[in-house]
Design a protein around this motif. Structure first.
Motif, PDB file in Angstrom:
ATOM      1  N   LYS A  49       0.861  -1.190   0.000  1.00 23.90           N
ATOM      2  CA  LYS A  49       0.000   0.000   0.000  1.00 23.90           C
ATOM      3  C   LYS A  49       0.894   1.236   0.000  1.00 23.90           C
ATOM      4  O   LYS A  49       1.812   1.349   0.801  1.00 23.90           O
ATOM      5  CB  LYS A  49      -0.891   0.007   1.230  1.00 23.90           C
ATOM      6  CG  LYS A  49      -1.881  -1.125   1.236  1.00 23.90           C
ATOM      7  CD  LYS A  49      -2.733  -1.069   2.480  1.00 23.90           C
ATOM      8  CE  LYS A  49      -3.706  -2.219   2.490  1.00 23.90           C
ATOM      9  NZ  LYS A  49      -4.483  -2.251   3.716  1.00 23.90           N
ATOM     10  N   GLU A 105      -3.637   5.193   0.355  1.00 20.39           N
ATOM     11  CA  GLU A 105      -4.049   3.880   0.871  1.00 20.39           C
ATOM     12  C   GLU A 105      -3.304   3.547   2.153  1.00 20.39           C
ATOM     13  O   GLU A 105      -3.871   3.022   3.101  1.00 20.39           O
ATOM     14  CB  GLU A 105      -3.791   2.800  -0.179  1.00 20.39           C
ATOM     15  CG  GLU A 105      -4.672   2.886  -1.386  1.00 20.39           C
ATOM     16  CD  GLU A 105      -4.303   1.828  -2.418  1.00 20.39           C
ATOM     17  OE1 GLU A 105      -3.414   0.995  -2.126  1.00 20.39           O
ATOM     18  OE2 GLU A 105      -4.897   1.847  -3.490  1.00 20.39           O
ATOM     19  N   ASN A 106      -2.014   3.849   2.172  1.00 22.13           N
ATOM     20  CA  ASN A 106      -1.200   3.568   3.352  1.00 22.13           C
ATOM     21  C   ASN A 106      -1.640   4.447   4.527  1.00 22.13           C
ATOM     22  O   ASN A 106      -1.723   3.979   5.660  1.00 22.13           O
ATOM     23  CB  ASN A 106       0.264   3.795   3.029  1.00 22.13           C
ATOM     24  CG  ASN A 106       1.180   3.294   4.137  1.00 22.13           C
ATOM     25  OD1 ASN A 106       0.787   2.453   4.933  1.00 22.13           O
ATOM     26  ND2 ASN A 106       2.380   3.829   4.180  1.00 22.13           N
ATOM     27  N   LYS A 110      -4.605   5.685   5.086  1.00 25.45           N
ATOM     28  CA  LYS A 110      -5.915   5.250   5.579  1.00 25.45           C
ATOM     29  C   LYS A 110      -5.808   3.995   6.429  1.00 25.45           C
ATOM     30  O   LYS A 110      -6.591   3.793   7.353  1.00 25.45           O
ATOM     31  CB  LYS A 110      -6.855   4.997   4.403  1.00 25.45           C
ATOM     32  CG  LYS A 110      -7.329   6.252   3.721  1.00 25.45           C
ATOM     33  CD  LYS A 110      -8.284   5.909   2.596  1.00 25.45           C
ATOM     34  CE  LYS A 110      -8.757   7.148   1.865  1.00 25.45           C
ATOM     35  NZ  LYS A 110      -9.608   6.833   0.709  1.00 25.45           N
ATOM     36  N   SER A 111      -4.839   3.151   6.122  1.00 20.54           N
ATOM     37  CA  SER A 111      -4.751   1.878   6.825  1.00 20.54           C
ATOM     38  C   SER A 111      -4.025   1.988   8.170  1.00 20.54           C
ATOM     39  O   SER A 111      -4.113   1.067   8.974  1.00 20.54           O
ATOM     40  CB  SER A 111      -4.053   0.841   5.950  1.00 20.54           C
ATOM     41  OG  SER A 111      -2.693   1.208   5.794  1.00 20.54           O
TER      42      SER A 111
END
Length: 161
Positions: free
Chosen positions: A10, A14-15, A17-18
């Protein structure tokens, strides 16, 4: 044999959010569970700085002495103008700096007596001599009054009026 499939890496949004920020923040003491504590600390600091700021402002503009509830004596009120805070000219303003130095502005400290300058053409050396002579005259006057009072007291003790 079943082929092993790796997770896709990610990156970017994306990274972000995770990530579980609360997990990392709680390890250093500023997670969700600690928000109330830090809110209280912030309120306490704000109140403390407000109180100190008001005390400082009151000290700068107070008609009373620092932390005293007694008014200033009459003599202190009369001489208060000598101990006011000096206004220094801006260093780039050469005309104001020359005037400031000519008035003897560099003599003493910033809280020392300002004195009153009668003429503007005095240099700082003459101004300092003038201040010393005024102080000498004042001390001589005090000594004269004290001696006169002692003589009057002795005469009254002997019976003269």
């Amino acid at each position: 044999m079943v082929r092993k499939h790796y997770q896709e890496a990610k990156t970017g949004i994306e990274n972000l959010k995770s990530l579980n920020y609360n997990k990392y923040l709680s390890r250093v003491g500023i997670g969700r569970d600690d928000w109330h504590f830090w809110k209280q600390i912030g309120k306490a600091l704000a109140c403390t700085y407000t109180i100190f700021g008001l005390a400082w402002l009151y000290n700068e503009t107070s008609p009373l002495g620092w932390w005293t509830l007694k008014p200033r004596p009459k003599e202190e009120k009369e001489l208060a103008h000598l101990y006011e805070r000096r206004e220094f000219p801006y260093p780039g303003d050469t005309e104001a700096m020359e005037e400031f130095v000519a008035k003897g502005g560099m003599i003493g400290t910033t809280i020392g007596p300002k004195g009153v300058v009668e003429t503007t053409d005095k240099d700082s050396y003459n101004y300092q001599k003038d201040l010393q002579s005024k102080k000498f005259d004042q001390e001589a006057g005090k000594l004269w009054i004290r001696m006169r009072n002692e003589v009057i007291q002795e005469l009254q003790e002997k019976g003269f009026e």
